[in-house]
Write an enzyme that holds these catalytic residues in place. Structure first.
Site, PDB file in Angstrom:
ATOM      1  N   GLU A  70      37.644  42.943  34.611  1.00 41.64           N
ATOM      2  CA  GLU A  70      38.540  42.265  34.707  1.00 41.64           C
ATOM      3  C   GLU A  70      38.737  42.733  36.854  1.00 41.64           C
ATOM      4  O   GLU A  70      38.815  44.285  36.301  1.00 41.64           O
ATOM      5  CB  GLU A  70      39.598  42.125  34.521  1.00 41.64           C
ATOM      6  CG  GLU A  70      41.188  41.140  35.054  1.00 41.64           C
ATOM      7  CD  GLU A  70      41.933  41.647  33.979  1.00 41.64           C
ATOM      8  OE1 GLU A  70      42.707  40.504  34.679  1.00 41.64           O
ATOM      9  OE2 GLU A  70      42.488  42.419  33.601  1.00 41.64           O
ATOM     10  N   CYS A 114      41.285  39.467  28.865  1.00 41.44           N
ATOM     11  CA  CYS A 114      41.828  40.549  28.946  1.00 41.44           C
ATOM     12  C   CYS A 114      44.101  39.687  28.380  1.00 41.44           C
ATOM     13  O   CYS A 114      43.265  39.345  27.101  1.00 41.44           O
ATOM     14  CB  CYS A 114      42.961  41.465  30.071  1.00 41.44           C
ATOM     15  SG  CYS A 114      43.812  42.959  29.982  1.00 41.44           S
ATOM     16  N   LYS A 153      41.492  32.749  34.066  1.00 33.73           N
ATOM     17  CA  LYS A 153      42.561  33.633  33.592  1.00 33.73           C
ATOM     18  C   LYS A 153      43.638  32.297  33.321  1.00 33.73           C
ATOM     19  O   LYS A 153      44.485  32.269  34.275  1.00 33.73           O
ATOM     20  CB  LYS A 153      43.214  34.393  33.520  1.00 33.73           C
ATOM     21  CG  LYS A 153      43.879  35.597  32.459  1.00 33.73           C
ATOM     22  CD  LYS A 153      44.132  36.776  33.238  1.00 33.73           C
ATOM     23  CE  LYS A 153      45.117  37.802  32.480  1.00 33.73           C
ATOM     24  NZ  LYS A 153      45.066  39.276  33.117  1.00 33.73           N
TER      25      LYS A 153
END
Length: 267
Positions: A48, A157, A120
């Site tokens: 990321e 994540c 995300k």
């Protein structure tokens, strides 16, 4: 290269720098090395925010946002032209110029597919951090594509802590979940990372590939989990680790015959 029934993945546990040019150079280096490997990986996965690190907590990220036609995504696409797909994280320009999107870009996945982007969904407003102050949330649009004919789903994540996203990706056909991360170090954080990666694999009977930035700031421990829940390869916390694994669709099918939990759901 493999393809279709299996995919050879290389996990690259490298730290991103604060200078975007340095990260572009690292991207070129690791893909060039992968392209020269025998066998050559089908996919190289970097962490990321690889285009530019988050910096100090609360730092402005707007100045480092780029469009998908910008230098970083363009370099991902260019490197994928070597025949190896590339997945890495960047900050993408958003409607709010001060709060870019935290975006994964995947190129070289399928012939003529160009760049697949996943923004995300779940922002890291937890453990004393407030990602939503500097990052815009992505639309609730789960991303499933394929790499060399192998169906994969994308997560970033903190998304890992939300099992409904992983389940949706599996329902949409993903047989591997790719999870680039910058999993902040701290008490119990490695245990959470490993446990959640394994849980997402077990409950969805899929492969899970977690690729993190290294210590000391982040947790490292990039790893691949088989659909059985077994850890196939795992790094420690250190920098500049490269791990290879071969994911097979046969392993998914075998586990689903033995443990048809997706088919047995009643909720």
């Amino acid at each position: 290269m493999s393809g279709g029934d299996e995919v050879h993945v290389r996990l690259v546990q490298r730290a991103s720098a604060l200078e975007p040019a340095a990260n572009l150079a690292t991207l070129r280096e690791v893909v060039r090395r992968a392209a020269g490997s025998t066998p050559r990986p089908d996919l190289v996965v970097l962490p990321e925010a690889f285009a530019r690190d988050f910096g100090e907590a609360g730092s402005a990220l707007g100045p480092y946002a780029e469009p998908l036609t910008g230098p970083f995504a363009g370099e991902v696409a260019a490197q994928a032209g070597s025949g190896t797909a590339v997945l890495a994280g960047m900050f993408e320009a958003a409607d709010d110029p001060e709060r870019p999107l935290n975006t994964l870009v995947l190129s070289g996945a399928t012939a003529g597919a160009g760049v697949t982007a996943y923004r995300k969904i779940h922002l890291y407003d937890s453990f004393g951090y407030t990602e939503s102050q500097t990052v815009s949330p992505g639309p609730v649009e789960p991303a499933v594509t394929d790499v060399a004919g192998f169906p994969v789903g994308l997560m970033t994540c903190y998304d890992l802590r939300f099992p409904e996203l992983a389940r949706t990706l599996a329902e949409r056909g993903a047989e591997a979940l790719l999870v680039p991360a910058a999993w902040v170090a701290g008490e119990r954080k490695v245990e959470h990372w490993r446990t959640l990666l394994r849980a997402r694999a077990i409950e969805n009977t899929v492969w899970v590939v977690g690729v993190g930035q290294p210590g000391p700031r982040y947790s490292g421990h990039s790893l691949v989990v088989a659909p059985t829940g077994d850890v196939v390869v795992e790094a420690g916390p250190e920098e500049e680790v490269e791990l290879d694994a071969v994911l097979t669709r046969a392993a998914v099918a075998d586990v689903r015959r033995t443990n048809p939990s997706l088919a047995n759901r009643r909720m």
